[in-house]
Design a protein around this motif. Structure first.
Motif, PDB file in Angstrom:
ATOM      1  N   TRP A 240      39.035  41.838  27.565  1.00 52.94           N
ATOM      2  CA  TRP A 240      37.909  43.510  28.166  1.00 52.94           C
ATOM      3  C   TRP A 240      38.955  44.295  29.445  1.00 52.94           C
ATOM      4  CZ3 TRP A 240      37.386  45.372  23.715  1.00 52.94           C
ATOM      5  CH2 TRP A 240      36.702  45.152  22.143  1.00 52.94           C
ATOM      6  N   GLY A 241      38.935  44.343  30.812  1.00 53.21           N
ATOM      7  CA  GLY A 241      39.980  44.972  32.047  1.00 53.21           C
ATOM      8  C   GLY A 241      41.663  44.650  31.078  1.00 53.21           C
ATOM      9  N   GLY A 242      41.841  43.555  30.865  1.00 51.81           N
ATOM     10  CA  GLY A 242      43.256  43.836  30.212  1.00 51.81           C
ATOM     11  C   GLY A 242      44.044  44.521  29.450  1.00 51.81           C
ATOM     12  N   LEU A 243      42.664  45.001  28.274  1.00 55.29           N
ATOM     13  CA  LEU A 243      43.279  45.626  27.015  1.00 55.29           C
ATOM     14  C   LEU A 243      42.697  47.161  27.812  1.00 55.29           C
ATOM     15  CD1 LEU A 243      43.856  46.140  24.261  1.00 55.29           C
ATOM     16  CD2 LEU A 243      41.057  45.782  23.914  1.00 55.29           C
ATOM     17  N   LEU A 244      41.937  47.315  28.399  1.00 56.36           N
ATOM     18  CA  LEU A 244      41.480  48.906  29.110  1.00 56.36           C
ATOM     19  C   LEU A 244      42.574  49.454  29.546  1.00 56.36           C
ATOM     20  CD1 LEU A 244      37.761  49.326  30.388  1.00 56.36           C
ATOM     21  CD2 LEU A 244      39.462  50.123  27.358  1.00 56.36           C
TER      22      LEU A 244
ATOM     23  N   LEU B 170      36.877  45.790  35.870  1.00 56.53           N
ATOM     24  CA  LEU B 170      36.633  44.292  35.064  1.00 56.53           C
ATOM     25  C   LEU B 170      37.836  43.195  35.570  1.00 56.53           C
ATOM     26  CD1 LEU B 170      35.885  46.368  31.633  1.00 56.53           C
ATOM     27  CD2 LEU B 170      34.603  45.295  33.203  1.00 56.53           C
ATOM     28  N   THR B 171      38.365  43.212  35.556  1.00 53.85           N
ATOM     29  CA  THR B 171      39.413  42.189  35.513  1.00 53.85           C
ATOM     30  C   THR B 171      39.230  41.407  36.946  1.00 53.85           C
ATOM     31  OG1 THR B 171      40.750  43.396  34.269  1.00 53.85           O
ATOM     32  CG2 THR B 171      41.858  41.079  35.803  1.00 53.85           C
ATOM     33  N   PHE B 172      38.901  42.423  38.064  1.00 55.89           N
ATOM     34  CA  PHE B 172      38.525  42.014  39.278  1.00 55.89           C
ATOM     35  C   PHE B 172      36.993  41.027  39.515  1.00 55.89           C
ATOM     36  CE2 PHE B 172      37.774  42.274  43.862  1.00 55.89           C
ATOM     37  CZ  PHE B 172      38.940  41.484  44.363  1.00 55.89           C
ATOM     38  N   GLY B 173      36.511  41.615  38.791  1.00 56.53           N
ATOM     39  CA  GLY B 173      34.986  41.387  39.051  1.00 56.53           C
ATOM     40  C   GLY B 173      34.655  40.132  37.908  1.00 56.53           C
ATOM     41  N   TRP B 174      35.869  40.157  37.024  1.00 56.51           N
ATOM     42  CA  TRP B 174      35.372  38.404  35.665  1.00 56.51           C
ATOM     43  C   TRP B 174      36.015  36.894  36.724  1.00 56.51           C
ATOM     44  CZ3 TRP B 174      39.028  34.867  33.891  1.00 56.51           C
ATOM     45  CH2 TRP B 174      38.935  34.153  32.925  1.00 56.51           C
TER      46      TRP B 174
END
Length: 135
Positions: free
Chosen positions: A14-18, A104-108
């Motif tokens: 979801w982070g990459g998609l956003l 979101l990506t950083f926190g994943w």
């Protein structure tokens, strides 16, 4: 369908998609043609380069999640840079999508061994206290 779910589960999907959608939205809201941008110079060219960098970082996050921290930092910096270079970050929509996706990506975190949930409140209620450290 199960293979896509597995593929999506092992990466910050979801982070990459956003982040990719935010960059695409900013690119689509650019008003100036490439001829005008080349005439204006580097400032006008940055209006196209930063959203393009956002799209590339978003795709790299999806297809190379091992380097997600570097790509997410680059993505959030590019997203914030579009505030000045690209119609207030694609009228704030692309800017917000890019920043949220990068965060979101950083926190994943990838799947880890589950840790037992131990609450200090439960231990205190039961009368268990940690031993004091001895010098």
């Amino acid at each position: 369908m199960a293979s896509f779910r597995h593929w999506r589960a092992v990466r910050p999907f979801w982070g990459g998609l956003l982040l990719t959608l935010g960059g695409a939205e900013i690119l689509l809201t650019e008003k100036a043609s490439l001829k005008v941008v080349m005439h204006i110079g580097m400032q006008g060219l940055a209006g196209y380069l930063l959203p393009l960098l956002m799209v590339i970082c978003g795709l790299l996050i999806l297809f190379n999640p091992a380097q997600r921290l570097f790509y997410s930092i680059l993505g959030v910096l590019a997203s914030l840079g579009t505030w000045l270079t690209s119609n207030l970050g694609g009228f704030l929509i692309g800017l917000l999508l890019g920043v949220v996706g990068s965060c979101l990506t950083f926190g994943w975190l990838p799947d880890q061994e589950p840790r037992p949930a131990r609450s200090w409140r439960r231990r205190v209620r039961r009368g268990h206290r940690e031993p004091a450290a001895q010098p």
